[in-house]
Design a protein around this motif. Structure first.
Motif, PDB file in Angstrom:
ATOM      1  N   SER A  98       6.079  27.473  13.627  1.00 38.05           N
ATOM      2  CA  SER A  98       5.783  28.319  14.575  1.00 38.05           C
ATOM      3  C   SER A  98       6.790  29.514  14.907  1.00 38.05           C
ATOM      4  O   SER A  98       7.673  29.597  14.108  1.00 38.05           O
ATOM      5  CB  SER A  98       6.173  27.298  15.902  1.00 38.05           C
ATOM      6  OG  SER A  98       7.479  27.217  16.287  1.00 38.05           O
ATOM      7  N   SER A  99       6.495  30.332  15.750  1.00 39.98           N
ATOM      8  CA  SER A  99       7.352  31.649  15.853  1.00 39.98           C
ATOM      9  C   SER A  99       8.744  31.108  16.122  1.00 39.98           C
ATOM     10  O   SER A  99       9.724  31.925  15.439  1.00 39.98           O
ATOM     11  CB  SER A  99       6.666  32.583  16.751  1.00 39.98           C
ATOM     12  OG  SER A  99       6.849  32.144  18.225  1.00 39.98           O
ATOM     13  N   LEU A 100       8.913  30.073  16.782  1.00 39.89           N
ATOM     14  CA  LEU A 100      10.156  29.698  17.172  1.00 39.89           C
ATOM     15  C   LEU A 100      10.967  29.099  15.972  1.00 39.89           C
ATOM     16  O   LEU A 100      12.064  29.215  15.562  1.00 39.89           O
ATOM     17  CB  LEU A 100      10.305  28.488  18.191  1.00 39.89           C
ATOM     18  CG  LEU A 100      11.699  28.135  18.463  1.00 39.89           C
ATOM     19  CD1 LEU A 100      12.623  29.066  19.119  1.00 39.89           C
ATOM     20  CD2 LEU A 100      11.505  26.810  19.749  1.00 39.89           C
ATOM     21  N   ASP A 102      10.237  29.463  12.910  1.00 35.80           N
ATOM     22  CA  ASP A 102      10.551  30.402  11.971  1.00 35.80           C
ATOM     23  C   ASP A 102      12.044  30.787  11.988  1.00 35.80           C
ATOM     24  O   ASP A 102      12.845  31.009  11.011  1.00 35.80           O
ATOM     25  CB  ASP A 102       9.747  31.397  11.996  1.00 35.80           C
ATOM     26  CG  ASP A 102       8.300  31.060  11.064  1.00 35.80           C
ATOM     27  OD1 ASP A 102       8.095  30.287  10.405  1.00 35.80           O
ATOM     28  OD2 ASP A 102       7.306  32.139  11.289  1.00 35.80           O
ATOM     29  N   ALA A 103      12.112  31.160  13.368  1.00 33.02           N
ATOM     30  CA  ALA A 103      13.369  32.234  13.787  1.00 33.02           C
ATOM     31  C   ALA A 103      14.663  31.292  13.367  1.00 33.02           C
ATOM     32  O   ALA A 103      15.549  31.538  13.007  1.00 33.02           O
ATOM     33  CB  ALA A 103      13.192  32.441  15.060  1.00 33.02           C
TER      34      ALA A 103
ATOM     35  N   ARG B 155       9.547  39.323  23.248  1.00 25.28           N
ATOM     36  CA  ARG B 155       9.255  38.761  22.169  1.00 25.28           C
ATOM     37  C   ARG B 155       7.993  37.687  22.393  1.00 25.28           C
ATOM     38  O   ARG B 155       7.820  37.191  23.526  1.00 25.28           O
ATOM     39  CB  ARG B 155      10.261  37.864  21.984  1.00 25.28           C
ATOM     40  CG  ARG B 155      10.117  36.636  20.840  1.00 25.28           C
ATOM     41  CD  ARG B 155      11.504  35.880  20.557  1.00 25.28           C
ATOM     42  NE  ARG B 155      11.147  34.687  19.629  1.00 25.28           N
ATOM     43  CZ  ARG B 155      11.030  33.724  20.032  1.00 25.28           C
ATOM     44  NH1 ARG B 155      11.392  33.145  21.435  1.00 25.28           N
ATOM     45  NH2 ARG B 155      10.669  32.661  19.372  1.00 25.28           N
ATOM     46  N   GLU B 158       4.186  31.339  22.072  1.00 27.15           N
ATOM     47  CA  GLU B 158       2.811  31.063  21.937  1.00 27.15           C
ATOM     48  C   GLU B 158       2.303  30.922  23.461  1.00 27.15           C
ATOM     49  O   GLU B 158       2.949  30.562  24.653  1.00 27.15           O
ATOM     50  CB  GLU B 158       2.710  29.459  21.581  1.00 27.15           C
ATOM     51  CG  GLU B 158       2.789  29.530  20.064  1.00 27.15           C
ATOM     52  CD  GLU B 158       3.373  28.255  19.327  1.00 27.15           C
ATOM     53  OE1 GLU B 158       3.867  27.395  20.252  1.00 27.15           O
ATOM     54  OE2 GLU B 158       3.690  28.277  18.409  1.00 27.15           O
TER      55      GLU B 158
END
Ligand SMILES: Cc1cc2nc3c(=O)[nH]c(=O)nc-3n(C[C@H](O)[C@H](O)[C@H](O)COP(=O)(O)OP(=O)(O)OC[C@H]3O[C@@H](n4cnc5c(N)ncnc54)[C@H](O)[C@@H]3O)c2cc1C
Lengths: 322, 245
Positions: A98-100, A102-103, B155, B158
């Protein structure tokens, strides 16, 4: 040694992709002759939902009940997960991509000296080494890579693993991490988030509209079909560029990559950059008035015709299913 | 303001992907290479910020000599100078270490790059560089303004956006709509030839992953066409044949 699984929460529920990660983590743990421990951060989830992770394969659930972690504060999440990894003696961390995550996993890889594989589509192979298969070139190919470091992190691609609800609830333990102000140096000043709507990245069914719909005022036909199917909505890049739809609905190479069971593309030509974001879908339906639209080559089912005539028929048929 | 923009050199987004040498290498015959689409957004925003705030913008790539045209293009778009670390970018950890080594010497206020490369889609380098330098990293950032020593950002999360503030220095992975892609103009192309491009040798070549083999996805079967006058049949087929409803 155990396998640690980082579980994300959205709208007070465990994310579907995190359930996949828990099921996958339990299988990896079995391969390694150990068990999977799930870890959940923040206080926005009810206790019974934490215990329910056991049904999907977690032997134990660690809960970091700190409300400062209700938002995904990247540096603080890294601290907590690094401490949990070390204290549980884990060697493998599993997350849903997820984008979280990944980071967070990128920083953890450095901190824990862990080999990191992202977009993983299969269980690891442990015949003489430890290799995983991952999706590369935005869905156009797969690559097998070896994770040779003692510590490993695997970020699972959405829909790559089907979790089964079988076991029984797991014991929940509180985990306290030591956090300092510096971990919250990045301040979240505001959050704008849809609630009560299906998340595109998590949805099993997606109805997506392109420039062929001519304008935002025509989106009713898309929303109606999505509602009848209980699907999330997506769009092509020009549609979000023109502000017809919000940016988080933009699907493709430069937008969200989806992997639902069903992707319905309406009035989208099927440019290669759009296809890159949807090629992992199990079934693709294309509705386009141009029989030569490239999208038909990537589709399982197609209808050549005017979206404004066809969608209401599909919506009516979908409503009858219920 | 000292800005570093890290770019990838990737196949054009319309490229057909094939492999050679027993599926161990990408077939680059006739392939066009471009600045990674997300990195192109980082570069565009970097140029805007440098123009507004003054200072310098350096563009960096970890790659062999064949990536120089891509770096020259970035110079034509507006970077002041370029650094190429002369090595095959074998994995995210290796690339990040090279970037971090350069960054330690130059004390950049802002390190920008795309949220992920469009070839390996790792989305890892910004986070790794941030950790190696001991400074915050954020991704995917879709809005960035600088006020004094504070960055104000949005940023993507989702289903929405999160607004953030942090002090420089920072490492950011970015995506649209942070800026519009910039196309080099004639003057840019002319001056780019004379701008400095420094080639340096890689330090500590460590890798955390070892690539083995590629494979292509299974070919898609034929598309079943349904007549528009019988559109409702589709729903039945999705339920009984495709079993996705
Ligand atoms: C580096 C790069 C990255 C990109 N990334 C993305 C990305 O992530 N996602 C993305 O989507 N695009 C991306 N693009 C853009 C992409 O190339 C296409 O321009 C875009 O996908 C086209 O969007 P569209 O299909 O909605 O519009 P169009 O190409 O204009 O197609 C509209 C379609 O609607 C059909 N149509 C018209 N009227 C009707 C009707 N009444 N009923 C039914 N059908 C109708 C037409 O036949 C046509 O096929 C990228 C481009 C580049 C260069």
């Amino acid at each position: 040694m155990s396998v640690l699984v980082f579980v994300e929460v959205a709208d007070g529920e465990v994310k579907g992709s995190s359930l996949e990660a828990v099921g996958y983590g339990a299988e990896v743990a079995k391969q390694q002759g150990t068990t999977a421990t799930a870890i959940v951060l923040g206080t926005s989830i009810a206790a019974d939902k934490l215990a329910a992770l056991g049904k999907y394969g977690a032997a134990k659930v660690l809960h970091v009940a700190d409300e400062k972690l209700n938002n995904g504060v990247i540096q603080a999440y890294v601290q907590v997960l690094a401490q949990a990894f070390e204290q549980t003696g884990a060697k493998i961390l599993i997350v849903a991509k997820s984008s979280l995550s990944d980071a967070v996993t990128a920083r953890l890889s450095v901190r824990l000296k862990a080999s990191l594989a992202s977009n993983v589509t299969d269980l690891p192979s442990t015949n003489g080494g430890f290799t995983v298969k991952k999706s590369v070139f935005t869905g156009k190919a797969f690559q097998t890579i070896s994770l040779a470091n003692e510590n490993k992190i695997i970020a699972l691609k959405k829909s790559a693993f089907s979790p089964v609800d079988s076991g029984s609830p797991a014991p929940v333990e509180t985990f306290s991490a030591s956090l300092s102000d510096a971990d919250f140096g990045v301040k979240i000043t505001k959050t704008d988030k849809i609630t009560g709507e299906l998340l595109l990245t998590e949805a099993d069914l997606v109805v997506s509209g392109g420039r062929g719909l001519k304008g935002p005022e025509n989106w009713g036909v898309i929303l109606d079909l999505a509602k009848a199917l209980n699907a999330a909505t997506g769009c092509s890049k020009p549609v979000s560029d023109l502000d017809w739809r919000p940016h988080h609905e933009h699907v493709g190479q430069t937008g969200v990559k989806v992997a639902p069971n069903l992707y319905v593309a309406v009035g989208i030509s099927g440019a290669i950059q759009h296809l890159a974001g949807v090629s992992s879908s199990k079934c693709i339906v294309v509705i386009n008035k141009d029989p030569e639209a490239p999208f038909f080559k990537a589709a399982d089912y197609g209808i050549v015709g005017d979206a404004f005539e066809i969608l209401p028929k599909l919506t009516a048929a979908a409503q009858k299913l219920k | 303001m000292k800005i570093l923009v890290c770019i990838t050199h990737v196949p054009d987004t319309t490229s057909k992907i094939n492999f050679v040498e027993g599926n161990s290498k990408l077939d680059t015959t006739n392939m066009q290479f471009i600045i990674g689409p997300y990195d192109d957004y980082a570069l565009a925003r970097g140029v805007e910020l440098r123009d507004a705030l003054g200072g310098t913008l350096t563009v960096l790539n970890v790659g062999t000599a064949e990536t120089e045209p891509t770096l020259r293009k970035a110079l034509a778009i507006g970077a002041d100078d370029a650094i190429r670390i002369d090595a095959e970018p074998t994995d995210a950890f290796f690339v990040s270490e090279q970037i971090a080594e350069v960054a330690k010497k130059h004390n950049y206020d802002l390190i920008l790059m795309g949220r992920e490369s469009s070839d390996y889609n790792g989305g890892q380098v910004h986070g790794m560089v941030g950790e190696m330098l001991g400074i915050p990293s954020l991704s995917p950032v879709m809005k960035l303004d600088i006020e004094g020593s504070t960055a104000k950002m949005a940023r993507e999360i989702e289903g929405g956006k999160e607004y953030l503030e942090a002090n420089l220095p920072l490492v950011l992975g970015v995506q649209e709509p942070i800026a519009e892609w910039k196309i080099p103009n004639m003057k840019g192309i002319m001056t780019a030839r004379k701008k400095p491009l420094e080639v340096i040798q890689p330090a500590n070549p460590t890798q955390y992953t070892q690539p083995q083999q590629y494979e292509l996805p299974a070919a898609k079967g034929a598309c079943k066409m349904i007549a528009p006058e019988e559109a409702e049949k589709l729903i039945e087929l999705l339920k009984t044949e495709a079993k996705v409803l």
